[in-house]
Design an enzyme around this catalytic site. Structure first.
Site, PDB file in Angstrom:
ATOM      1  N   GLY A 175      41.951  40.063  37.047  1.00  0.00           N
ATOM      2  CA  GLY A 175      42.629  40.771  38.100  1.00  0.00           C
ATOM      3  C   GLY A 175      43.018  42.086  37.669  1.00  0.00           C
ATOM      4  CB  SER A 176      45.239  44.533  39.773  1.00  0.00           C
ATOM      5  OG  SER A 176      45.798  45.652  39.506  1.00  0.00           O
ATOM      6  CB  SER A 177      44.096  47.843  35.586  1.00  0.00           C
ATOM      7  OG  SER A 177      44.492  48.746  36.701  1.00  0.00           O
TER       8      SER A 177
END
Lengths: 393, 129
Positions: free
Chosen positions: B50-52
């Site tokens: 998933g997103s940073s």
């Protein structure tokens, strides 16, 4: 990792919790990279600014962290999601307020009021060979590939840690042995026919190569190095398509590199996929130029093309405040035409298409097409000349 | 070992990767799917996805005292490393030792750990269920 006495003290918390947190990040990233020591960096560039990207978790982090953290090297920061200098009416107030709070947090930490994805268009660039810590993939790849700077493709947080500590782990691209190409894309001579390659083709080639490899450095074989403004667009395309940190141009495939070819058909198909066909549907569309942000030269070129014409306000031209101030006549000419100049906003990565109810977005940046399509936007790659013709009268 | 530290917690072993942005509620300090409080737990999963922005979620949990006592993973990445390091959450990357450790912890009601970078990890099992 081996730390100096000063680094040990900083890491232990003797010099404050924010600095200790920065060292924790650098040590952990160093372990991940297998680095043996920290080296000094002469600048940092941070991502993690656009509220549309980092949201409330990012804002909350920045508000807490900026209460005590201070950068120790010259540090620039990425664009916002909206223009904070003269916010257009279509930006929702709630978005603007949160974006302002993010801006204030970065300024509190001592970052330059830069808000650009092209920090290399500003003054005071380090000499080639300098080690820096840059997040924002397009800028990091351009730094390695065109400017002769040395940087890893940092994350927003690892670059922030470097900015505070003034150091980065000596691993990855900071080691000379990791800067040789391990992948080469040979562009068939046939692909070059038809009057040569357009600047959109150069981006498509870079995009294709980067999507095929996880090599840190890749070589493009059989094409000439284009002007700097095109290399800039290519660097952005590489960052969007894959994990590579650098590309070089070479006459033949470098030793020890995996070699693939790009045929004329591959290029034609890719062009069709990214550009669509037929003329532009301007009425419900918007257009974005300046991804990565324009420097003064590019801004002047667009200004000259638009001078004396009437532009749709839905033609957006992105640059930084500093570049606007360094090229005031070009900026004014673009404004006079009716086009909207954005001086710190990245519209491909903000919900601008929703704010404006745009059903199609045209841009001359492959990176912008990539990220907008990921968000489900109908985005197409067209040349600046075609966009300017379509959006002005 | 990527982020060191000492502590204890009840092992929670997940067979799936975790996306810190989305799976972890940074305001209430719970793992959303399992509705499980993260505090005083050793959270174990193979890797993160998933997103940073997940880094910021991990930091915020730690800043509010709601984070797990430690995170044990098979393979770490930059997002996980940045977030844990910033928040001071011990992060243990186990690689080939992952399955062994999972077996050990699965019969443990509460585990005490002492982790020092680069590669010292001591685990004591404090009571079995």
């Amino acid at each position: 990792m081996d730390l100096t006495g000063e680094e040990e003290r900083a890491a232990s918390g003797e010099m404050g919790e924010a600095l200790a947190a920065a060292y924790r990040v650098l040590l952990a990233v160093g372990e991940l990279l297998g680095a043996r020591r920290l080296i000094r960096v002469s600048s940092a560039h941070l991502s993690g600014v656009n509220y549309a990207n980092i949201g409330d978790p990012g804002l909350e982090f920045l508000e807490r962290f900026s209460a005590s953290a201070k950068v120790s090297v010259p540090t620039t920061v990425n664009p916002c999601g909206a223009d904070l200098y003269d916010p257009p009416g279509h930006v929702p107030r709630g978005f603007l307020e949160k974006q302002l709070a993010i801006r204030d947090a970065y300024l509190r930490m001592g970052c330059a009021e830069s808000f650009t994805c092209a920090p290399y268009e500003l003054e005071s660039l380090q000499p080639p060979g300098s080690h820096v810590s840059w997040a924002e993939s397009s800028a990091a790849i351009f730094a390695n590939s065109e400017l002769g700077l040395i940087t890893n493709r940092e994350s927003g947080i690892s670059a922030l840690a470097s900015a505070i500590a003034g150091r980065t782990p000596e691993g990855g691209m900071h080691l000379a042995e990791n800067r040789a190409p391990r992948y080469a894309l040979r562009v068939d001579g046939a692909a070059l026919k038809d009057g040569g390659l357009s600047y959109l083709d150069y981006q498509l080639i870079a995009y294709y190569a980067a999507s095929r490899t996880s090599a840190d450095v890749m070589a493009l074989v059989g094409i000439e190095r284009p002007p700097r403004s095109v290399v800039k667009l290519m660097a952005a395309a590489v960052g969007a398509a894959g994990p590579s940190s650098m590309f070089v141009f070479s006459d033949s495939p470098p030793r020890d590199s995996e070699v693939e070819s790009l045929s004329r058909d591959d290029l034609v198909n890719l062009r069709r996929e990214m550009s669509g066909s037929g003329s532009m549907e301007v009425s419900s569309a918007m257009a974005i130029l300046g991804c990565p942000f324009y420097g003064a030269d590019e801004l002047s070129t667009v200004a000259a093309a638009i001078e004396g014409r009437r532009s749709s306000p839905r033609l957006f031209v992105q640059t930084s405040r500093a570049v606007e101030l360094s090229a005031p006549r070009a900026a004014a000419a673009i404004g006079r035409s009716g086009a909207t100049l954005l001086r710190c906003a990245c519209y491909p990565l903000s919900p601008a298409d929703e704010w404006l109810n745009a059903s199609v977005v045209y841009t001359d940046s492959m990176k912008a097409v990539h990220y907008m399509r990921k968000r489900g936007v109908n985005a197409y790659l067209r040349s600046a000349a075609e966009i300017l013709k379509g959006f002005t009268s | 070992m990527l982020v060191g530290g000492n502590g204890a917690g009840m092992p929670v072993i997940l067979g799936r990767p975790i996306s810190p942005l989305g799976d972890l509620d940074q305001d209430r300090g719970v793992l959303r799917g399992e509705r499980l409080e993260l505090r005083d737990k050793i959270l174990m999963f193979p890797y993160a996805v998933g997103s940073s922005v997940g880094s910021y979620v991990l930091y915020s949990l730690a800043a509010k005292g709601l984070s797990p006592s430690a995170i044990f993973v098979e393979k770490a990445d930059l997002m996980l490393v940045s977030g844990c390091a910033l928040g001071g959450i011990p992060l243990i990357e186990l690689r080939d030792e992952y399955d062994n450790m999972r077996n050990r912890l699965s019969v443990c009601q509460r585990a005490f750990f002492s982790a020092r970078v680069p590669d010292l990890l001591e685990i004591t099992c404090g009571g079995t269920p």
